[in-house]
Design an enzyme around this catalytic site. Structure first.
Site, PDB file in Angstrom:
ATOM      1  CG  HIS A   2      -1.279   8.942   3.653  1.00 40.58           C
ATOM      2  ND1 HIS A   2      -1.077   7.448   3.859  1.00 40.58           N
ATOM      3  CD2 HIS A   2      -0.720   9.567   5.011  1.00 40.58           C
ATOM      4  CE1 HIS A   2      -0.916   7.229   5.059  1.00 40.58           C
ATOM      5  NE2 HIS A   2      -0.391   8.378   5.736  1.00 40.58           N
ATOM      6  NE  ARG A  21      -3.188   2.418   2.679  1.00 40.72           N
ATOM      7  CZ  ARG A  21      -3.317   3.334   3.625  1.00 40.72           C
ATOM      8  NH1 ARG A  21      -3.064   2.798   5.021  1.00 40.72           N
ATOM      9  NH2 ARG A  21      -3.805   4.529   3.642  1.00 40.72           N
ATOM     10  CG  ASN A  23      -5.117   3.123   8.508  1.00 38.89           C
ATOM     11  OD1 ASN A  23      -5.350   2.041   7.739  1.00 38.89           O
ATOM     12  ND2 ASN A  23      -4.764   4.055   8.098  1.00 38.89           N
ATOM     13  CD  GLU A  35      -1.712   3.624   8.318  1.00 37.62           C
ATOM     14  OE1 GLU A  35      -1.602   4.043   9.363  1.00 37.62           O
ATOM     15  OE2 GLU A  35      -2.048   4.125   7.110  1.00 37.62           O
ATOM     16  CD  GLU A  42      -4.599   7.106   9.794  1.00 35.38           C
ATOM     17  OE1 GLU A  42      -4.018   8.142  10.331  1.00 35.38           O
ATOM     18  OE2 GLU A  42      -4.108   6.001  10.122  1.00 35.38           O
ATOM     19  CE1 TYR A  93       0.231   2.316  13.477  1.00 37.38           C
ATOM     20  CE2 TYR A  93      -1.882   3.178  12.818  1.00 37.38           C
ATOM     21  CZ  TYR A  93      -0.489   2.735  12.539  1.00 37.38           C
ATOM     22  OH  TYR A  93       0.042   2.816  11.119  1.00 37.38           O
TER      23      TYR A  93
HETATM   24  O1  IFM Z   1       2.502   7.452  10.109  1.00 33.42           O
HETATM   25  C1  IFM Z   1       1.487   7.412  10.307  1.00 33.42           C
HETATM   26  C2  IFM Z   1       0.538   7.203   8.704  1.00 33.42           C
HETATM   27  O2  IFM Z   1       0.992   8.210   8.059  1.00 33.42           O
HETATM   28  C3  IFM Z   1      -0.949   7.218   9.110  1.00 33.42           C
HETATM   29  N1  IFM Z   1      -1.287   6.266  10.172  1.00 33.42           N
HETATM   30  C4  IFM Z   1      -0.613   6.449  11.209  1.00 33.42           C
HETATM   31  C5  IFM Z   1       0.594   6.065  11.095  1.00 33.42           C
HETATM   32  C6  IFM Z   1       1.596   6.211  12.626  1.00 33.42           C
HETATM   33  O3  IFM Z   1       1.384   7.311  13.402  1.00 33.42           O
END
Ligand code: IFM
Length: 484
Positions: free
Chosen positions: A132, A88, A305, A365, A178, A307
């Site tokens: 992005h 990606r 995405n 992500e 995002e 985290y």
């Molecule tokens: O680096 C970023 C990315 O550009 C977008 N999603 C989160 C990542 C980590 O912060």
């Protein structure tokens, strides 16, 4: 080695991934490409922001980044060594349209043409993100960026250019990365360009971002690319209620509605969640009937995405949504200060599966910034990152076993790169990129990921004994001291 270690077909279903499942890694143009002033590329809002003294840690910029613009062949060779099946990346809008509209840069387009061809030659499926965050600076300067009601049309023109150029070879498209971050950092908190702190403008910018998504999707569907799919990348968390009380549980629902739901609901049903309409009143713009029609079912898949997660607590003082989002303090965190909560991923996947029923999911992500230390050969033995990834892959496998239709997983990120305002101080890569020589060295996590892909299923040890705590915070008071 047990029998199911040898063959993916005989592994228990909780450890297998569906046929055709794609393992990949992700990057974004401004974070890796460099080459910001050559071949006709125009400036983006991030070039201008990074040039402002004090805007990024250490004054870091994307001017050189990983120099991927010149080294993409070497990077694709690394992807091959990692056994990546998908990659990606994003297109830099000002590289292909220096002013964001009108004139097109032939060398800029040619770069992405070569990149896509080289990926396909290597047997790697390209997933292309159109936006992005690197808006052409001219559109900010002359039109006030995402606050201008015509920006969605300009975005669709740019998208059309890229569909024409690459649509014969690229089957997976993401319009936006995002949008929540674009609004939250760019318009609520002012920490990203354009550096605004104004809630009403934030909701307006978010509205135009979703209109831009809808127009680009309509344009793509008009192209009738065989087998092509389009969506946008949604970042969100699972919000655990702080207690079992009805008020905390309702607070957690509101926390999720106003985070992921803010952007995913319009792309599913054509409007914002009811709680946003009720509580924001006139501050939340209305979609015209035509825009709502374009938005409805404008995701062919759900691109997530993920985290971290959080805890929601009812709070009458926190208007208008009456919840506080709490960062659990008792869990280990990544270098970003984000608590490691793989269980949040499993829960979120189940929730999204119910709410947006029928949509296949790609995790576009997932990854961790870790305090990498390289040895004298540049090798990083990042067992902490392996632990993070293994825990999240195991959580994803659990959701798959529960019937969630997950079809792919992308590690953020392929390479250490520019982490926006954090500069190069936060490293997410499977591959180290030396800041002086730009030499690439595959980390232990890269080797681990390559093995995982080659096996196509989870090793038994991961299921029996997940390497990271599952991450469900215990109900009751939580400290906020360990994580930012
Ligand atoms: O680096 C970023 C990315 O550009 C977008 N999603 C989160 C990542 C980590 O912060």
């Amino acid at each position: 080695m047990s029998i199911d270690e040898k063959s993916p077909e005989t592994a228990p279903s909780s450890r297998r991934f569906p046929p055709g499942f794609l393992w990949g890694a992700a990057t974004a143009a401004y974070q890796i490409e460099g080459a910001t002033t050559i071949d006709g590329r125009g400036p983006s809002i991030w070039d201008e922001f990074c040039a402002t003294p004090g805007a990024t840690r250490g004054g870091d910029t994307g001017e050189i980044a990983c120099d991927h613009y010149h080294r993409y062949r070497e990077d694709i060779e690394i992807m091959r060594r990692l056994h990546l099946q998908a990659y990606r990346f994003s297109i830099s809008w000002p590289r292909v349209m220096p002013e964001g509209r009108g004139q097109v840069s032939a060398p800029g387009l040619a770069f992405y043409d070569r990149l896509v061809d080289a990926l396909l030659e290597a047997g790697i499926e390209p997933f292309v993100t159109l936006y992005h965050w690197d808006l052409p600076a001219a559109l900010q300067r002359h039109m006030n960026g995402w606050l201008h009601s015509d920006l969605p049309n300009l975005f669709a023109d740019y998208a059309d250019l890229m569909f024409n150029k690459l649509g014969d070879r690229v089957r997976f498209w993401l319009t936006l990365n995002e949008p929540w971050v674009v609004v939250d950092a760019g318009y609520f908190r002012g920490t990203h360009p354009p550096g605004i702190k104004n809630p009403a403008e934030g909701y307006q910018a978010g509205h135009n971002l979703m209109r831009a998504h809808a127009y680009a999707v309509a344009c793509y569907r008009g192209h009738q690319c065989d087998g092509g799919r389009i969506s946008f990348a949604l970042n969100t968390t699972f919000s655990f209620p702080e207690s079992r009380s009805a008020s905390d549980q309702a607070a957690a629902e509101r926390a999720m509605d106003t985070f992921g739901g803010w952007f995913a609901d319009p792309a599913w049903s054509g409007d914002y969640p009811a709680v946003m309409r009720e509580r924001l009143g006139p501050m939340l713009p209305e979609f015209s009937a035509e825009d709502a029609d374009l938005l409805r079912r404008s995701m062919d898949f759900l691109a997530l995405n993920y985290y971290t997660s959080d805890i929601a607590r009812y709070s009458q003082d926190s208007q208008p949504f009456e919840f506080d989002r709490i960062v659990p303090g008792h869990l280990p965190c990544t270098e970003m200060g984000w608590p490691i909560m793989p269980d949040g991923l499993a829960r979120l996947l189940r929730r999204l599966h119910q709410r947006y029923a029928g949509l296949p999911v790609y995790i576009t992500e997932n990854g961790a910034a870790c305090p990498d230390n390289a040895d004298e050969h540049g090798f990083v033995d990042d067992q902490d990152r392996i632990g993070y990834l293994a825990g999240h892959v195991a959580a994803m496998a659990e959701a798959v076993a529960d019937g969630v239709d997950v079809r792919g997983y992308f590690v953020w990120s392929l390479l250490d790169n520019l982490e926006w305002t954090e500069g190069y101080s936060k490293r997410f890569g499977l591959v180290r990129c030396d800041r002086t020589t730009l030499q690439r060295t595959i980390k232990a996590s890269g080797l681990w990921y390559a093995d995982l892909i080659a096996m196509g299923r989870l090793p038994a040890a991961l299921v029996d004994k997940p390497p990271v705590a599952p991450g469900l915070p215990a109900p009751g008071p939580v400290a906020t001291s360990r994580c930012r």
